[in-house]
Write a protein that holds these residues in place. Structure first.
Motif, short mmCIF file in Angstrom:
data_model
loop_
_atom_site.label_atom_id
_atom_site.label_comp_id
_atom_site.label_asym_id
_atom_site.label_seq_id
_atom_site.Cartn_x
_atom_site.Cartn_y
_atom_site.Cartn_z
N SER A 179 35.19 49.57 45.74
CA SER A 179 34.66 48.22 45.55
C SER A 179 33.14 48.24 45.41
O SER A 179 32.57 47.56 44.56
CB SER A 179 35.07 47.32 46.72
N LEU A 199 43.94 44.58 42.83
CA LEU A 199 43.08 44.80 43.99
C LEU A 199 43.23 43.66 44.98
O LEU A 199 43.12 42.49 44.62
CB LEU A 199 41.62 44.93 43.55
N ASP A 211 40.80 40.29 45.50
CA ASP A 211 39.90 40.17 44.36
C ASP A 211 40.22 38.89 43.59
O ASP A 211 41.35 38.71 43.10
CB ASP A 211 40.03 41.38 43.44
N SER A 212 39.25 38.00 43.48
CA SER A 212 39.48 36.71 42.82
C SER A 212 39.80 36.86 41.34
O SER A 212 40.49 36.03 40.75
CB SER A 212 38.27 35.79 43.00
N GLN A 213 39.31 37.93 40.72
CA GLN A 213 39.57 38.18 39.30
C GLN A 213 40.85 38.99 39.08
O GLN A 213 41.22 39.28 37.95
CB GLN A 213 38.39 38.91 38.68
N LYS A 214 41.52 39.36 40.16
CA LYS A 214 42.79 40.10 40.09
C LYS A 214 42.65 41.35 39.22
O LYS A 214 43.44 41.62 38.32
CB LYS A 214 43.91 39.21 39.59
N ARG A 215 41.62 42.14 39.52
CA ARG A 215 41.43 43.40 38.79
C ARG A 215 42.54 44.38 39.16
O ARG A 215 43.08 44.34 40.26
CB ARG A 215 40.05 43.98 39.09
N ASN A 226 38.89 46.14 33.71
CA ASN A 226 38.44 45.43 34.91
C ASN A 226 37.05 44.84 34.77
O ASN A 226 36.58 44.12 35.66
CB ASN A 226 38.47 46.37 36.12
#
Length: 404
Positions: A45, A200, A203-207, A230
């Motif tokens: 991260s 992940l 993770d707000s972006q859902k990487r 990502n």
């Protein structure tokens, strides 16, 4: 006989205690394994955040060089550029969206359209936008994305193997003063093979949880910034609701486009990392490796259609400060985890010392037992009363000390 029974009783108790201590050691070792896993996750991260931080700094430098043009590649500008491509499917879709807006969701040929590839993702850095667009190529950047196969089929109809120009996208283009010529690419999310791994956690972006390349010493290759899939920022409404089964654009469209494409800071970094590159790589200064053994050389192409840059009016310095704060917090968490690992290791060492002491004591008693038996065996051959008394006294003392 008594001595042997005592030894059996003692050994059974000692074995039970030893098993408990061994289980305790395993428990602490499992804890250390979990803690190290958390440390590795935090390291990854931090590495991704450091990549974003470099993007913010490069954007900030661009602002300092010319504060009259902060970002020349906003989402609206990308859409306007595509609208100028009059005879393309992307140009027709953008023109329809500009003129009719919400009506696109009611038209049969467009209601299933998610958007154009170039308008569905944003990146933090103009260099990254330029190299990713160049990597994909113009036809892919202008590709239409549909949710289902029905939506793809609604775009174009055939009659006797010939395109029916009166229906579908060909039929609607003349209503806005356009003519659709040539081929165009359409991605059907329903039929794409999605990423099969996890995203992940937190993770707000859902990487995607991809395995980063690692050198033999456990560190990242120099200049490695992350995976392209990502590094695309996706609008919230496309993160998890792009398909009927709840998958997002990152898991479907962008994973199909980029797979595990790696991004490096410089061409040299990318070349040095070739042994760790599986699905291609790009560098911010223009290097492209399409796949193993396929290099793109020559002058960079001044690519017109690129991914938009962040949101409308970003503040690189503010974003950099926020990222630096996140990195500090993660570094603090790492220190806490290291402290926990040290405590677990100390507990393991203490338990192992106890186990060793028990083992040494048990071995000593076994040796004494064996010696007593040998002594009794040898002395039994002697008929002398004096020897018999000595044997009785020795055995009595052995039993007494053994019980202690």
């Amino acid at each position: 006989m008594k001595t042997g029974n005592s030894c059996i009783i003692f050994s059974q108790k000692d074995q039970d205690n030893s098993q408990k201590l061994a289980q305790e050691v395993k428990h602490h070792e499992d804890n250390i394994k979990d803690l190290n896993s958390h440390v590795n996750s935090i390291d990854e991260s931090i590495h991704h955040l450091q990549g974003e931080l470099k993007g913010c700094h490069s954007s900030s430098m661009a602002v300092e060089e010319d504060d009259t043009i902060i970002f020349t590649n906003t989402e609206k500008q990308v859409t306007d550029q595509m609208r100028l491509l009059e005879e393309t499917a992307a140009g027709v879709i953008c023109e329809l969206k500009d003129r009719h807006g919400s009506m696109l969701s009611t038209l049969k040929c467009t209601k299933d359209v998610v958007g154009i590839v170039a308008s569905l993702g944003r990146v933090a850095d103009d260099n990254l936008s330029r190299i990713l667009a160049e990597y994909l190529g113009m036809s892919t950047m202008l590709a239409i994305v549909c949710k289902t196969l029905d939506g793809v089929q609604a775009l174009e109809y055939y009659e006797d193997a010939t395109i029916d120009k009166n229906v579908g996208l060909h039929g609607i283009a003349p209503t806005i003063g356009r003519i659709l010529n040539g081929r165009f690419i359409v991605y059907c999310l329903q039929n794409l093979r999605p990423f099969s791994g996890e995203v992940l956690s937190g993770d707000s972006q859902k990487r995607l949880a991809l395995m980063d390349p690692r050198l033999p010493n456990g560190k990242f290759p120099p200049g490695f910034l992350g995976f392209a899939v990502n590094m695309i920022h996706i609008n919230d409404n496309h993160l998890s609701r792009a398909t009927v089964d709840g998958r997002g654009l990152r898991e479907t469209l962008f994973f199909t486009l980029f797979s595990r494409l790696q991004v490096y800071e410089t061409r040299k970094d990318m070349i040095d990392a070739i042994p760790f590159i599986g699905d291609g790589a790009v560098s911010l200064d223009g290097g492209i490796i399409k796949c193993n053994g396929l290099f793109c050389l020559g002058d960079r192409y001044n690519f017109g259609i690129r991914f938009p840059i962040t949101d409308g009016t970003p503040n690189p310095l503010k974003e950099a400060a926020e990222i630096e704060q996140k990195i500090k917090l993660m570094e603090w968490k790492k220190q806490m985890l290291f402290a926990d690992i040290q405590r677990e290791e100390a507990l393991i060492n203490n338990v192992k010392c106890v186990l060793k002491a028990k083992s040494d004591r048990y071995k000593k008693l076994i040796n004494e037992e064996h010696s007593n038996k040998e002594l009794m065996k040898n002395n039994s051959k002697t008929d002398s009363p004096r020897y018999s008394g000595s044997i009785f006294l020795h055995n009595s003392l052995s039993i007494y000390f053994f019980k202690l």
